[in-house]
Write an enzyme that holds these catalytic residues in place. Structure first.
Site, short mmCIF file in Angstrom:
data_model
loop_
_atom_site.label_atom_id
_atom_site.label_comp_id
_atom_site.label_asym_id
_atom_site.label_seq_id
_atom_site.Cartn_x
_atom_site.Cartn_y
_atom_site.Cartn_z
N GLN A 80 2.86 9.86 1.63
CA GLN A 80 4.16 9.19 1.62
C GLN A 80 5.02 9.58 0.42
O GLN A 80 6.21 9.26 0.40
CB GLN A 80 3.97 7.68 1.64
CG GLN A 80 3.39 7.16 2.95
CD GLN A 80 3.28 5.67 2.91
OE1 GLN A 80 2.29 5.13 2.42
NE2 GLN A 80 4.29 4.99 3.42
N HIS A 118 -4.33 1.01 7.79
CA HIS A 118 -2.97 1.55 7.83
C HIS A 118 -2.82 2.71 6.84
O HIS A 118 -2.33 3.78 7.20
CB HIS A 118 -1.96 0.44 7.51
CG HIS A 118 -0.54 0.89 7.52
ND1 HIS A 118 0.32 0.61 8.56
CD2 HIS A 118 0.18 1.61 6.62
CE1 HIS A 118 1.51 1.13 8.30
NE2 HIS A 118 1.45 1.75 7.11
N GLU A 119 -3.26 2.51 5.60
CA GLU A 119 -3.14 3.57 4.60
C GLU A 119 -4.08 4.74 4.91
O GLU A 119 -3.73 5.91 4.70
CB GLU A 119 -3.40 3.03 3.19
CG GLU A 119 -2.42 1.96 2.74
CD GLU A 119 -0.95 2.33 2.88
OE1 GLU A 119 -0.61 3.53 2.71
OE2 GLU A 119 -0.14 1.44 3.16
N CYS A 140 6.16 0.00 7.55
CA CYS A 140 5.77 1.14 6.72
C CYS A 140 6.96 1.55 5.86
O CYS A 140 8.08 1.63 6.36
CB CYS A 140 5.33 2.29 7.63
SG CYS A 140 4.84 3.77 6.76
N LEU A 141 6.69 1.84 4.59
CA LEU A 141 7.76 2.28 3.70
C LEU A 141 8.40 3.59 4.15
O LEU A 141 9.56 3.84 3.86
CB LEU A 141 7.21 2.42 2.27
CG LEU A 141 6.73 1.13 1.61
CD1 LEU A 141 6.10 1.42 0.25
CD2 LEU A 141 7.84 0.10 1.49
N GLY A 156 0.84 -1.19 0.00
CA GLY A 156 0.00 0.00 0.00
C GLY A 156 0.87 1.24 0.00
O GLY A 156 2.03 1.19 0.44
N HIS A 203 -2.59 7.17 7.19
CA HIS A 203 -1.65 8.10 6.55
C HIS A 203 -2.36 9.36 6.06
O HIS A 203 -1.81 10.46 6.18
CB HIS A 203 -0.95 7.44 5.36
CG HIS A 203 0.26 6.66 5.72
ND1 HIS A 203 1.36 7.22 6.34
CD2 HIS A 203 0.56 5.35 5.54
CE1 HIS A 203 2.28 6.30 6.52
NE2 HIS A 203 1.82 5.14 6.05
#
Length: 190
Positions: free
Chosen positions: A50, A144-145, A102-103, A45, A148
């Site tokens: 991000q 999670h996304e 997380c990226l 995702g 963000h």
């Protein structure tokens, strides 16, 4: 085009994203770039904040969770969606822990407790409206996304003790003192 992923500590990760409309400049190009960026970083995702964009948009392809040797019990293979201006209407069910990463926060993974089921309204890339219910890992990735685009990170769910334990790692990430195999932008690197 592969875009740099914004690292922990950048203010854009702490802002609530703005809704967008059909006339948002180069929206399809942005979505295509988000897919390419997410895949190049081996993510499942990616949210617009991000990549430094303060808007309510994220993409998900949960097929990355599916191991070739295991059965896809949750139907994750082929679960690929674009979420524009989403709104989680309801979260319910038993809360369960899952080890999240997380990226934007590489090399940090922690157990996060979330409700097992969500109901979400959103627009797809053609601006068709959807009202859907998800559970299990699908709900988890969406939550999670979604966090963000609300300026929330998975580390916010950790206990004060866990936060203190990883504080040094988080500071190093914001300074660029981390090894990753994808493009990143660090807020405090010199």
């Amino acid at each position: 085009m592969i875009l740099p992923i914004v690292a922990y500590g950048d203010p854009v990760l702490r802002k609530r994203g703005e809704d967008i409309d059909k006339d948002f400049p180069k929206l399809q190009e942005l979505i295509d770039n988000m897919w390419e960026t997410m895949y190049s970083a081996s993510g499942v995702g990616l949210a617009a904040p991000q990549i430094g964009r303060g808007i309510r948009l994220f993409v998900i392809d949960a097929g990355g969770f599916v191991d070739e040797d295991e059965e896809d019990e949750e139907g994750l293979e082929g679960f690929k969606k674009v979420f524009i201006n989403p709104e989680i209407i309801e979260e319910d069910g038993e809360e369960w822990a899952f080890n999240e990463g997380c990226l934007s926060i590489p090399d940090v993974r922690e157990d996060v407790v979330r409700p097992e089921r969500i109901r979400i309204k959103y627009l797809d890339s053609d601006f068709n409206e959807h009202d859907e219910v998800y559970d299990g890992l699908k709900a988890r990735v969406i939550q999670h996304e979604y966090d963000h685009i609300d300026g929330v990170l998975f580390t916010d769910y950790l206990s004060p003790l866990r936060k203190r334990i990883i504080k040094g790692k988080l500071n190093n990430i914001s300074k660029g003192k981390v090894s990753v195999n994808y493009k990143m932008r660090f807020p405090k690197s010199k």
